[in-house]
Write an enzyme that holds these catalytic residues in place. Sequence first.
Site, PDB file in Angstrom:
ATOM      1  N   LYS A  69      -6.110  21.305  61.903  1.00 16.53           N
ATOM      2  CA  LYS A  69      -5.985  20.998  60.470  1.00 16.53           C
ATOM      3  C   LYS A  69      -4.789  21.696  59.837  1.00 16.53           C
ATOM      4  O   LYS A  69      -4.007  21.083  59.102  1.00 16.53           O
ATOM      5  CB  LYS A  69      -7.261  21.430  59.729  1.00 16.53           C
ATOM      6  CG  LYS A  69      -8.504  20.666  60.114  1.00 16.53           C
ATOM      7  CD  LYS A  69      -9.688  21.075  59.267  1.00 16.53           C
ATOM      8  CE  LYS A  69     -10.188  22.471  59.535  1.00 16.53           C
ATOM      9  NZ  LYS A  69     -10.805  22.637  60.857  1.00 16.53           N
ATOM     10  N   THR A  70      -4.663  23.009  60.090  1.00 15.45           N
ATOM     11  CA  THR A  70      -3.596  23.774  59.444  1.00 15.45           C
ATOM     12  C   THR A  70      -2.222  23.255  59.861  1.00 15.45           C
ATOM     13  O   THR A  70      -1.325  23.077  59.024  1.00 15.45           O
ATOM     14  CB  THR A  70      -3.736  25.262  59.776  1.00 15.45           C
ATOM     15  OG1 THR A  70      -4.973  25.748  59.255  1.00 15.45           O
ATOM     16  CG2 THR A  70      -2.595  26.072  59.178  1.00 15.45           C
ATOM     17  N   GLU A 110      -5.891  20.877  53.306  1.00 14.87           N
ATOM     18  CA  GLU A 110      -6.706  21.100  54.490  1.00 14.87           C
ATOM     19  C   GLU A 110      -8.170  20.972  54.080  1.00 14.87           C
ATOM     20  O   GLU A 110      -8.611  21.590  53.109  1.00 14.87           O
ATOM     21  CB  GLU A 110      -6.419  22.489  55.062  1.00 14.87           C
ATOM     22  CG  GLU A 110      -7.124  22.780  56.360  1.00 14.87           C
ATOM     23  CD  GLU A 110      -6.613  24.056  57.023  1.00 14.87           C
ATOM     24  OE1 GLU A 110      -7.385  24.681  57.762  1.00 14.87           O
ATOM     25  OE2 GLU A 110      -5.444  24.428  56.785  1.00 14.87           O
TER      26      GLU A 110
END
Length: 463
Positions: free
Chosen positions: A121-122, A165
């Site tokens: 995600k990051t 995110e």
Amino acid sequence: MAPGLPIAMDRPHFIGIGGAGMSGIAKILAQRGARVAGSDAKESATAEALRAHGATVHIGHAAGHLADDASCVVVSSAIRQDNPELARAAELGIPVVHRSDALAALMEGLRPIAVAGTHGKTTTTSMLAVSLTELGARPSYAIGGDLDAPGSNALHGEGEIFVAEADESDRSFHKYAPEVAIVLNVELDHHANYASMDEIYESFETFAGKIVPGGTLVISADHEGARELTRRVTGVKKVTYGEAEDADVRVLKIVPQGLKSQVTVLMDGRELTFAVSVPGRHYALNAVAALAAGVALGLPADELAPALAAYTGVKRRLQLKGEEAGVQVIDSYAHHPTEMTADLEAMRGAAGDDRRILVVFQPHLFSRTQELGKEMGQALALADASVVLDIYPAREDPIPGITSALIIEAARAAGADVTAVHDKADIPEVVEGMAKPGDLVLTMGAGDVTDLGPLILDRLSQK
């Protein structure tokens, strides 16, 4: 123009303001003109960066830190009910807002892209933030990690796109209503909150169901959990990506080029080749997800693809910390077996056959170790040698019988060379004794193992 302040968030107080998710929201609110205050357990570069934006940051938690005229108190799921500032908020009748509700409020009136998945995600959020900025789209963004400096995890941009995110760990991503949602992968994690894969699927289905009418779900065609989710989700436009033959955005080839790679995709009937400035197949696929999401939002693929090369990494995601005595020290946030395997395979590809990979691994959470300790040990077998620290508890209390020994036993059973070290202060000396010129040392885990990189480099410099 982007909206101003959400209602009742003009004087917010953040409990745990230095956290990756909390600090980003605090920064955006400060940039929008809010009088931001908060507290954190310890001093940090992030706290100092927030002060530079005008925020008041207290160190330690105390009832007196909460101003009587605070408009709301923002908390994450990690804040315990006995926190003195939370108790004081109840006494004063100040509304308590969950971090996810605050972030959802920040996205109102904009065009959100929400990036979800068990892993990646990051990185994917960061790729979008950087490439959209490169294109001049002036996005707002909130990321779970710093791009290039403390406090660079968030920005209030003047454009209409907001990249966020979306954290599934506590189901807080159900609060968002994105125009485009990305699901990178779906696996069982966060065992304290999810008891089965069925619960995970139900949670991701709820997230996909929040996509606004006319919006798009961008989802992996390669990952089994994602494919199952694709089958379950109905009533929304879906764009799949990956190496699978039936992917809508099909990856034809990924060519490693040292610490970079070149990716060729088949998209809308034509081939497109672009560079990815970080190593590893998983990062290349993250870039393709970002490309597909941007195109779903209406951005030209021919412009977005080359802009993705501007992303050169985010802190803790295979971040080079330095080199001493011919030894490179790299920091990895990987804490789930899938992430550990992906990062070690990426490093193996970059290192070639002539360089050794040494890992300093700190398990994260007792519950995760209980469920996945064996798989963590098996992942460590990809390294030439590993050192395993005690479990970093984070928000959890110990579970009887659950220690790093579970990982070490599994690693040794898989043929790995593993050493247990219980005191972090011993790590620099231990690594100095193991490392030789040409080696790559990875500090790996989601806890404070990241602090060891500079200490290891300092010790190596004295060789």
